[in-house]
Write an enzyme that holds these catalytic residues in place. Structure first.
Site, PDB file in Angstrom:
ATOM      1  N   HIS A 206       5.478 -15.109  36.262  1.00 33.89           N
ATOM      2  CA  HIS A 206       6.380 -15.865  35.369  1.00 33.89           C
ATOM      3  C   HIS A 206       5.758 -16.240  34.032  1.00 33.89           C
ATOM      4  O   HIS A 206       6.443 -16.758  33.164  1.00 33.89           O
ATOM      5  CB  HIS A 206       6.887 -17.139  36.062  1.00 33.89           C
ATOM      6  CG  HIS A 206       5.858 -18.235  36.116  1.00 33.89           C
ATOM      7  ND1 HIS A 206       4.798 -18.211  36.977  1.00 33.89           N
ATOM      8  CD2 HIS A 206       5.719 -19.367  35.390  1.00 33.89           C
ATOM      9  CE1 HIS A 206       4.055 -19.277  36.805  1.00 33.89           C
ATOM     10  NE2 HIS A 206       4.581 -20.001  35.841  1.00 33.89           N
TER      11      HIS A 206
HETATM   12  C1  UD1 Z   1       7.265 -23.754  33.342  1.00 31.69           C
HETATM   13  C2  UD1 Z   1       5.906 -24.232  32.821  1.00 31.69           C
HETATM   14  C3  UD1 Z   1       4.804 -23.450  33.512  1.00 31.69           C
HETATM   15  C4  UD1 Z   1       4.939 -23.546  35.019  1.00 31.69           C
HETATM   16  C5  UD1 Z   1       6.328 -23.098  35.420  1.00 31.69           C
HETATM   17  C6  UD1 Z   1       6.526 -23.248  36.917  1.00 31.69           C
HETATM   18  C7  UD1 Z   1       5.752 -25.021  30.500  1.00 31.69           C
HETATM   19  C8  UD1 Z   1       5.256 -24.662  29.149  1.00 31.69           C
HETATM   20  N1  UD1 Z   1       5.756 -24.015  31.389  1.00 31.69           N
HETATM   21  O1  UD1 Z   1       7.399 -22.383  32.971  1.00 31.69           O
HETATM   22  O2  UD1 Z   1       3.554 -24.001  33.149  1.00 31.69           O
HETATM   23  O3  UD1 Z   1       3.961 -22.728  35.624  1.00 31.69           O
HETATM   24  O4  UD1 Z   1       7.305 -23.905  34.743  1.00 31.69           O
HETATM   25  O5  UD1 Z   1       7.664 -22.554  37.361  1.00 31.69           O
HETATM   26  O6  UD1 Z   1       6.104 -26.146  30.727  1.00 31.69           O
HETATM   27  N2  UD1 Z   1      15.090 -21.118  33.736  1.00 31.69           N
HETATM   28  C9  UD1 Z   1      16.245 -21.040  34.493  1.00 31.69           C
HETATM   29  N3  UD1 Z   1      16.465 -22.032  35.405  1.00 31.69           N
HETATM   30  C10 UD1 Z   1      15.622 -23.072  35.590  1.00 31.69           C
HETATM   31  C11 UD1 Z   1      14.465 -23.136  34.789  1.00 31.69           C
HETATM   32  C12 UD1 Z   1      14.209 -22.161  33.868  1.00 31.69           C
HETATM   33  O7  UD1 Z   1      17.033 -20.119  34.376  1.00 31.69           O
HETATM   34  O8  UD1 Z   1      15.886 -23.932  36.449  1.00 31.69           O
HETATM   35  C13 UD1 Z   1      14.821 -20.027  32.764  1.00 31.69           C
HETATM   36  C14 UD1 Z   1      15.386 -20.255  31.402  1.00 31.69           C
HETATM   37  O9  UD1 Z   1      15.780 -19.037  30.876  1.00 31.69           O
HETATM   38  C15 UD1 Z   1      14.197 -20.763  30.620  1.00 31.69           C
HETATM   39  C16 UD1 Z   1      13.053 -19.992  31.245  1.00 31.69           C
HETATM   40  O10 UD1 Z   1      13.407 -19.891  32.630  1.00 31.69           O
HETATM   41  O11 UD1 Z   1      14.314 -20.565  29.262  1.00 31.69           O
HETATM   42  C17 UD1 Z   1      11.723 -20.664  31.105  1.00 31.69           C
HETATM   43  O12 UD1 Z   1      11.771 -21.987  31.628  1.00 31.69           O
HETATM   44  P1  UD1 Z   1      10.690 -23.093  31.130  1.00 31.69           P
HETATM   45  O13 UD1 Z   1      10.871 -24.345  31.886  1.00 31.69           O
HETATM   46  O14 UD1 Z   1      10.702 -23.162  29.646  1.00 31.69           O
HETATM   47  O15 UD1 Z   1       9.307 -22.441  31.485  1.00 31.69           O
HETATM   48  P2  UD1 Z   1       8.837 -21.720  32.817  1.00 31.69           P
HETATM   49  O16 UD1 Z   1       8.616 -20.292  32.522  1.00 31.69           O
HETATM   50  O17 UD1 Z   1       9.691 -22.084  33.985  1.00 31.69           O
END
Ligand code: UD1
Length: 356
Positions: A206
Protein backbone atom coordinates in the site's frame (compact mmCIF):
# COMPACT_ATOMS: atom_id res chain seq x y z
CA UNK A 1 -7.98 12.30 34.92
CA UNK A 2 -9.29 13.11 31.46
CA UNK A 3 -7.68 11.40 28.46
CA UNK A 4 -8.45 11.89 24.77
CA UNK A 5 -7.32 9.11 22.40
CA UNK A 6 -7.04 10.18 18.74
CA UNK A 7 -7.29 7.38 16.15
CA UNK A 8 -7.50 7.60 12.39
CA UNK A 9 -6.38 4.50 10.53
CA UNK A 10 -6.45 0.72 10.63
CA UNK A 11 -3.11 0.25 12.44
CA UNK A 12 -3.97 3.02 14.93
CA UNK A 13 -6.96 1.01 16.15
CA UNK A 14 -4.83 -2.09 16.68
CA UNK A 15 -2.13 -0.20 18.61
CA UNK A 16 -4.46 1.81 20.84
CA UNK A 17 -7.26 -0.64 21.68
CA UNK A 18 -5.34 -2.39 24.51
CA UNK A 19 -4.07 0.94 25.89
CA UNK A 20 -7.63 2.26 26.18
CA UNK A 21 -8.59 -1.01 27.91
CA UNK A 22 -5.69 -0.84 30.36
CA UNK A 23 -6.27 2.82 31.22
CA UNK A 24 -10.01 2.36 31.64
CA UNK A 25 -9.28 -0.49 34.06
CA UNK A 26 -6.79 1.64 36.02
CA UNK A 27 -8.90 4.82 35.96
CA UNK A 28 -12.55 3.69 35.97
CA UNK A 29 -13.71 7.11 37.17
CA UNK A 30 -11.67 8.98 34.57
CA UNK A 31 -12.90 10.41 31.30
CA UNK A 32 -11.72 8.33 28.32
CA UNK A 33 -12.86 10.11 25.16
CA UNK A 34 -12.18 8.49 21.79
CA UNK A 35 -11.80 10.68 18.71
CA UNK A 36 -11.94 8.97 15.29
CA UNK A 37 -10.53 11.32 12.69
CA UNK A 38 -12.05 9.37 9.78
CA UNK A 39 -8.76 9.13 7.84
CA UNK A 40 -9.87 5.54 7.22
CA UNK A 41 -13.62 5.30 6.76
CA UNK A 42 -14.60 2.21 4.72
CA UNK A 43 -16.23 -0.46 6.87
CA UNK A 44 -13.39 -2.90 6.10
CA UNK A 45 -10.73 -0.30 6.93
CA UNK A 46 -12.33 1.01 10.12
CA UNK A 47 -15.60 -0.18 11.70
CA UNK A 48 -14.86 -3.90 11.55
CA UNK A 49 -11.59 -3.27 13.39
CA UNK A 50 -13.23 -1.29 16.17
CA UNK A 51 -15.82 -4.04 16.60
CA UNK A 52 -13.36 -6.93 16.64
CA UNK A 53 -10.99 -5.10 18.97
CA UNK A 54 -13.78 -4.16 21.37
CA UNK A 55 -13.07 -0.42 21.10
CA UNK A 56 -16.06 1.54 22.46
CA UNK A 57 -17.97 3.68 19.93
CA UNK A 58 -15.99 6.89 19.33
CA UNK A 59 -17.20 9.95 21.24
CA UNK A 60 -16.24 12.27 18.38
CA UNK A 61 -16.12 11.57 14.64
CA UNK A 62 -14.13 14.16 12.67
CA UNK A 63 -14.87 12.66 9.24
CA UNK A 64 -11.80 14.12 7.57
CA UNK A 65 -11.72 11.43 4.85
CA UNK A 66 -9.12 11.22 2.08
CA UNK A 67 -7.16 14.10 0.61
CA UNK A 68 -3.67 15.45 0.09
CA UNK A 69 -1.33 15.41 3.06
CA UNK A 70 -1.90 19.09 3.77
CA UNK A 71 -5.67 18.73 3.45
CA UNK A 72 -5.87 15.71 5.71
CA UNK A 73 -3.57 17.26 8.31
CA UNK A 74 -5.34 20.62 8.23
CA UNK A 75 -8.80 19.06 8.50
CA UNK A 76 -7.80 17.03 11.56
CA UNK A 77 -6.34 20.13 13.22
CA UNK A 78 -9.34 22.31 12.46
CA UNK A 79 -11.85 19.75 13.66
CA UNK A 80 -9.91 18.47 16.67
CA UNK A 81 -9.29 21.87 18.27
CA UNK A 82 -12.94 22.44 19.33
CA UNK A 83 -13.16 18.87 20.60
CA UNK A 84 -10.13 19.42 22.84
CA UNK A 85 -11.61 22.72 23.99
CA UNK A 86 -14.76 20.87 24.99
CA UNK A 87 -13.05 17.84 26.54
CA UNK A 88 -10.31 19.79 28.41
CA UNK A 89 -8.10 16.68 28.65
CA UNK A 90 -5.06 16.24 30.87
CA UNK A 91 -3.46 14.10 28.16
CA UNK A 92 -3.88 13.41 24.45
CA UNK A 93 -2.77 9.92 23.44
CA UNK A 94 -1.72 9.30 19.82
CA UNK A 95 -0.40 6.09 18.21
CA UNK A 96 1.93 5.39 15.30
CA UNK A 97 2.93 7.64 12.44
CA UNK A 98 0.00 8.51 10.19
CA UNK A 99 -1.18 11.99 9.24
CA UNK A 100 -3.85 11.89 11.96
CA UNK A 101 -1.15 11.19 14.57
CA UNK A 102 0.96 14.22 13.70
CA UNK A 103 -2.02 16.53 13.25
CA UNK A 104 -3.41 15.57 16.65
CA UNK A 105 -0.04 15.98 18.37
CA UNK A 106 0.42 19.43 16.86
CA UNK A 107 -3.08 20.56 17.78
CA UNK A 108 -2.73 19.40 21.38
CA UNK A 109 0.80 20.78 21.82
CA UNK A 110 -0.31 24.21 20.57
CA UNK A 111 -3.07 24.13 23.19
CA UNK A 112 -0.44 23.20 25.79
CA UNK A 113 -2.03 19.83 26.43
CA UNK A 114 0.55 17.09 27.14
CA UNK A 115 0.87 14.49 24.37
CA UNK A 116 1.67 10.79 24.86
CA UNK A 117 2.98 8.90 21.83
CA UNK A 118 2.54 5.13 21.46
CA UNK A 119 5.22 3.50 19.24
CA UNK A 120 7.62 6.36 19.53
CA UNK A 121 11.22 6.60 18.31
CA UNK A 122 11.06 4.54 15.12
CA UNK A 123 13.12 5.98 12.26
CA UNK A 124 13.66 4.85 8.69
CA UNK A 125 16.01 7.83 8.08
CA UNK A 126 14.12 8.32 4.82
CA UNK A 127 12.41 11.70 4.78
CA UNK A 128 10.67 10.93 1.48
CA UNK A 129 8.31 8.76 3.56
CA UNK A 130 5.43 10.84 4.92
CA UNK A 131 5.40 8.64 8.02
CA UNK A 132 9.01 9.60 8.85
CA UNK A 133 8.06 13.29 8.99
CA UNK A 134 5.03 12.42 11.10
CA UNK A 135 7.21 10.43 13.54
CA UNK A 136 9.82 13.19 13.94
CA UNK A 137 7.26 15.93 14.56
CA UNK A 138 5.12 13.82 16.90
CA UNK A 139 8.11 12.76 19.00
CA UNK A 140 9.40 16.32 19.32
CA UNK A 141 6.01 17.45 20.60
CA UNK A 142 5.33 14.57 23.01
CA UNK A 143 5.96 14.60 26.72
CA UNK A 144 5.55 10.84 27.22
CA UNK A 145 7.24 8.70 24.56
CA UNK A 146 6.43 4.99 24.73
CA UNK A 147 8.94 2.85 22.86
CA UNK A 148 9.17 -0.84 22.05
CA UNK A 149 12.80 -1.39 21.10
CA UNK A 150 16.25 -0.22 22.23
CA UNK A 151 17.06 1.47 18.90
CA UNK A 152 14.08 3.79 19.44
CA UNK A 153 15.85 4.99 22.57
CA UNK A 154 19.05 5.65 20.56
CA UNK A 155 17.11 7.54 17.88
CA UNK A 156 15.32 9.77 20.39
CA UNK A 157 18.52 10.39 22.34
CA UNK A 158 20.25 11.47 19.09
CA UNK A 159 17.42 13.97 18.48
CA UNK A 160 17.86 15.44 21.95
CA UNK A 161 14.75 14.06 23.63
CA UNK A 162 15.32 14.10 27.41
CA UNK A 163 15.69 10.58 28.83
CA UNK A 164 12.99 11.12 31.47
CA UNK A 165 10.35 11.41 28.76
CA UNK A 166 11.19 8.02 27.22
CA UNK A 167 9.63 4.79 28.51
CA UNK A 168 10.53 1.36 27.16
CA UNK A 169 7.23 -0.47 27.60
CA UNK A 170 7.05 -3.02 24.77
CA UNK A 171 4.77 -3.40 21.81
CA UNK A 172 1.05 -2.67 22.14
CA UNK A 173 0.30 -4.15 18.69
CA UNK A 174 1.57 -7.45 20.09
CA UNK A 175 -0.74 -7.00 23.11
CA UNK A 176 -3.66 -7.02 20.70
CA UNK A 177 -2.31 -9.96 18.75
CA UNK A 178 -1.74 -12.02 21.91
CA UNK A 179 -5.21 -11.16 23.25
CA UNK A 180 -6.85 -12.29 20.01
CA UNK A 181 -4.75 -15.42 19.53
CA UNK A 182 -7.41 -18.02 20.47
CA UNK A 183 -9.94 -16.31 18.21
CA UNK A 184 -7.75 -15.91 15.12
CA UNK A 185 -6.30 -19.43 15.46
CA UNK A 186 -9.88 -20.71 15.19
CA UNK A 187 -10.91 -18.38 12.34
CA UNK A 188 -9.83 -20.65 9.45
CA UNK A 189 -9.53 -17.82 6.91
CA UNK A 190 -7.17 -19.75 4.58
CA UNK A 191 -9.58 -22.65 4.19
CA UNK A 192 -12.44 -20.24 3.48
CA UNK A 193 -10.36 -18.64 0.74
CA UNK A 194 -9.62 -22.10 -0.69
CA UNK A 195 -5.91 -22.39 0.19
CA UNK A 196 -4.14 -24.94 2.40
CA UNK A 197 -2.58 -23.61 5.63
CA UNK A 198 1.25 -23.39 5.44
CA UNK A 199 1.22 -23.55 1.65
CA UNK A 200 0.79 -19.98 0.44
CA UNK A 201 2.40 -16.55 0.29
CA UNK A 202 0.38 -13.65 1.74
CA UNK A 203 0.93 -10.24 0.10
CA UNK A 204 0.06 -6.71 1.23
CA UNK A 205 1.14 -3.55 -0.62
CA UNK A 206 0.00 0.00 0.00
CA UNK A 207 2.93 2.40 0.26
CA UNK A 208 3.13 5.22 -2.30
CA UNK A 209 6.75 4.30 -3.22
CA UNK A 210 5.52 0.95 -4.46
CA UNK A 211 1.94 1.40 -5.57
CA UNK A 212 1.76 4.98 -6.90
CA UNK A 213 4.23 4.52 -9.78
CA UNK A 214 5.76 2.19 -12.36
CA UNK A 215 6.86 -0.41 -9.79
CA UNK A 216 3.30 -1.64 -9.23
CA UNK A 217 2.73 -3.45 -12.58
CA UNK A 218 6.25 -4.92 -12.43
CA UNK A 219 5.62 -6.18 -8.90
CA UNK A 220 2.29 -7.73 -9.92
CA UNK A 221 4.07 -9.47 -12.79
CA UNK A 222 6.62 -11.00 -10.39
CA UNK A 223 3.89 -12.01 -7.97
CA UNK A 224 2.08 -13.76 -10.81
CA UNK A 225 5.31 -15.68 -11.54
CA UNK A 226 5.59 -16.62 -7.85
CA UNK A 227 2.01 -17.92 -8.03
CA UNK A 228 3.21 -20.67 -10.36
CA UNK A 229 5.25 -22.01 -7.40
CA UNK A 230 2.85 -21.41 -4.49
CA UNK A 231 -0.61 -19.87 -4.07
CA UNK A 232 -0.41 -16.09 -3.62
CA UNK A 233 -3.16 -14.47 -1.53
CA UNK A 234 -3.43 -10.68 -1.84
CA UNK A 235 -5.97 -8.65 0.18
CA UNK A 236 -5.91 -5.33 -1.66
CA UNK A 237 -5.80 -1.96 0.15
CA UNK A 238 -8.17 0.59 -1.49
CA UNK A 239 -5.26 2.81 -2.54
CA UNK A 240 -3.61 -0.15 -4.30
CA UNK A 241 -6.90 -1.27 -5.82
CA UNK A 242 -7.44 2.12 -7.46
CA UNK A 243 -3.85 2.20 -8.78
CA UNK A 244 -4.23 -1.33 -10.18
CA UNK A 245 -7.42 -0.27 -11.94
CA UNK A 246 -5.70 2.84 -13.28
CA UNK A 247 -2.90 0.83 -14.91
CA UNK A 248 -5.32 -1.99 -15.88
CA UNK A 249 -2.89 -4.51 -14.44
CA UNK A 250 -3.41 -8.19 -15.25
CA UNK A 251 -2.87 -10.58 -12.38
CA UNK A 252 -3.10 -14.17 -13.55
CA UNK A 253 -3.00 -16.76 -10.76
CA UNK A 254 -3.21 -14.25 -7.88
CA UNK A 255 -5.95 -14.72 -5.33
CA UNK A 256 -7.11 -11.12 -4.88
CA UNK A 257 -9.63 -10.15 -2.21
CA UNK A 258 -10.97 -7.06 -0.44
CA UNK A 259 -9.25 -5.83 2.74
CA UNK A 260 -9.92 -8.29 5.58
CA UNK A 261 -11.06 -7.78 9.14
CA UNK A 262 -8.30 -8.15 11.71
CA UNK A 263 -9.20 -11.67 12.91
CA UNK A 264 -9.27 -13.02 9.36
CA UNK A 265 -6.09 -11.19 8.48
CA UNK A 266 -4.22 -12.56 11.51
CA UNK A 267 -5.56 -16.02 10.73
CA UNK A 268 -4.14 -15.78 7.20
CA UNK A 269 -0.88 -14.37 8.53
CA UNK A 270 -0.39 -17.10 11.13
CA UNK A 271 -1.04 -19.85 8.56
CA UNK A 272 1.12 -18.36 5.78
CA UNK A 273 4.26 -20.03 4.47
CA UNK A 274 5.71 -16.60 3.71
CA UNK A 275 4.61 -12.97 3.81
CA UNK A 276 5.53 -10.25 1.31
CA UNK A 277 4.73 -6.75 2.48
CA UNK A 278 5.60 -3.07 2.57
CA UNK A 279 3.70 -2.58 5.85
CA UNK A 280 5.42 -1.66 9.11
CA UNK A 281 3.11 -3.46 11.50
CA UNK A 282 3.21 -6.72 9.57
CA UNK A 283 7.00 -6.87 9.97
CA UNK A 284 6.33 -6.92 13.72
CA UNK A 285 3.40 -9.31 13.69
CA UNK A 286 5.35 -11.88 11.65
CA UNK A 287 8.29 -11.49 14.03
CA UNK A 288 6.03 -12.40 16.94
CA UNK A 289 4.40 -15.28 15.05
CA UNK A 290 7.71 -16.60 13.66
CA UNK A 291 6.55 -16.36 10.03
CA UNK A 292 9.15 -15.55 7.32
CA UNK A 293 8.54 -11.98 6.14
CA UNK A 294 10.04 -10.37 3.02
CA UNK A 295 9.77 -6.60 3.09
CA UNK A 296 9.53 -4.85 -0.26
CA UNK A 297 11.25 -1.65 0.82
CA UNK A 298 14.76 -0.20 0.76
CA UNK A 299 14.72 0.57 4.47
CA UNK A 300 12.79 -0.18 7.63
CA UNK A 301 12.10 1.85 10.74
CA UNK A 302 11.84 -1.52 12.52
CA UNK A 303 15.37 -3.02 12.31
CA UNK A 304 14.66 -5.18 15.37
CA UNK A 305 12.41 -7.31 13.15
CA UNK A 306 15.52 -8.15 11.10
CA UNK A 307 18.11 -8.54 13.87
CA UNK A 308 15.84 -10.32 16.35
CA UNK A 309 13.03 -11.53 14.15
CA UNK A 310 12.04 -13.19 10.90
CA UNK A 311 12.12 -10.20 8.56
CA UNK A 312 14.29 -9.83 5.44
CA UNK A 313 14.54 -6.53 3.59
CA UNK A 314 14.54 -7.39 -0.11
CA UNK A 315 14.35 -3.85 -1.52
CA UNK A 316 11.98 -2.18 -3.94
CA UNK A 317 13.23 -3.95 -7.06
CA UNK A 318 10.44 -6.41 -7.96
CA UNK A 319 13.01 -8.82 -9.46
CA UNK A 320 13.97 -9.82 -5.88
CA UNK A 321 10.60 -11.56 -5.50
CA UNK A 322 11.87 -14.43 -7.65
CA UNK A 323 14.48 -15.26 -4.97
CA UNK A 324 11.88 -15.94 -2.29
CA UNK A 325 11.33 -19.69 -2.85
CA UNK A 326 15.09 -20.34 -2.56
CA UNK A 327 15.35 -18.11 0.53
CA UNK A 328 12.47 -19.99 2.14
CA UNK A 329 14.21 -23.30 1.60
CA UNK A 330 17.22 -22.01 3.58
CA UNK A 331 15.26 -20.71 6.57
CA UNK A 332 16.18 -22.14 10.00
CA UNK A 333 13.57 -24.59 11.26
CA UNK A 334 13.02 -22.74 14.56
CA UNK A 335 12.30 -19.01 14.46
CA UNK A 336 13.82 -16.80 17.20
CA UNK A 337 11.84 -15.77 20.28
CA UNK A 338 10.10 -12.39 20.05
CA UNK A 339 12.08 -9.34 21.29
CA UNK A 340 11.95 -8.55 25.04
CA UNK A 341 8.70 -6.94 26.22
CA UNK A 342 6.77 -8.06 23.14
CA UNK A 343 4.81 -10.12 25.61
CA UNK A 344 1.20 -8.93 25.64
CA UNK A 345 1.62 -6.56 28.60
CA UNK A 346 2.95 -3.32 27.10
CA UNK A 347 -0.36 -1.48 27.60
CA UNK A 348 -0.36 -2.22 31.31
CA UNK A 349 3.12 -0.68 31.50
CA UNK A 350 1.86 2.40 29.68
CA UNK A 351 -1.05 2.69 32.12
CA UNK A 352 1.41 2.43 35.00
CA UNK A 353 3.44 5.37 33.64
CA UNK A 354 0.39 7.51 32.83
CA UNK A 355 -1.26 6.98 36.21
CA UNK A 356 2.13 7.60 37.87
C1 UD1 B 1 -2.23 5.46 5.68
C2 UD1 B 1 -0.95 5.98 6.33
C3 UD1 B 1 0.10 4.88 6.30
C4 UD1 B 1 -0.43 3.61 6.93
C5 UD1 B 1 -1.72 3.22 6.25
C6 UD1 B 1 -2.32 1.99 6.90
C7 UD1 B 1 -0.41 8.37 6.15
C8 UD1 B 1 0.48 9.34 5.47
N1 UD1 B 1 -0.39 7.13 5.63
O1 UD1 B 1 -1.93 5.19 4.32
O2 UD1 B 1 1.23 5.30 7.04
O3 UD1 B 1 0.53 2.59 6.79
O4 UD1 B 1 -2.66 4.30 6.35
O5 UD1 B 1 -3.33 1.42 6.11
O6 UD1 B 1 -1.07 8.72 7.09
N2 UD1 B 1 -9.02 4.87 1.01
C9 UD1 B 1 -10.28 4.30 0.86
N3 UD1 B 1 -10.95 3.97 2.00
C10 UD1 B 1 -10.46 4.17 3.24
C11 UD1 B 1 -9.19 4.77 3.36
C12 UD1 B 1 -8.49 5.11 2.24
O7 UD1 B 1 -10.76 4.08 -0.24
O8 UD1 B 1 -11.14 3.83 4.23
C13 UD1 B 1 -8.26 5.20 -0.23
C14 UD1 B 1 -8.50 6.57 -0.75
O9 UD1 B 1 -8.45 6.54 -2.14
C15 UD1 B 1 -7.32 7.35 -0.23
C16 UD1 B 1 -6.22 6.31 -0.27
O10 UD1 B 1 -6.87 5.09 0.07
O11 UD1 B 1 -7.04 8.48 -0.98
C17 UD1 B 1 -5.10 6.58 0.68
O12 UD1 B 1 -5.60 6.72 2.01
P1 UD1 B 1 -4.73 7.53 3.12
O13 UD1 B 1 -5.39 7.45 4.43
O14 UD1 B 1 -4.38 8.88 2.59
O15 UD1 B 1 -3.36 6.76 3.15
P2 UD1 B 1 -3.08 5.20 3.21
O16 UD1 B 1 -2.45 4.79 1.94
O17 UD1 B 1 -4.26 4.43 3.71
Amino acid sequence: MRIVYVLGTRPNFVKTAPVIGALRARLPEGRHAIVHTGQHYDRLMSEIFLEELGVPAPDHMLEVGSGSHAQQTARVMERLEPVLEEEQPDLVMVPGDVNSTMAAALTAAKMQIPVAHIESGLRSFDRTMPEELNRIVTDQLSSQLFIHSPEANDNLHAEGVPAERIHLVGNTMIDTLAALEDRFRAAGAATRLGVEPDSYALVTLHRPALVDGPLLPKTIERLAALASEMPVVFPVHPRTRSMMEAVESQHPGLLLCDPLGYLDFLSLLADANAVLTDSGGIQEETTYLGIPCFTLRDNTERPITITAGTNTLIGLDPAAISQIPAALAQRPANPPDPPPLWDGHASERIAEVVVG
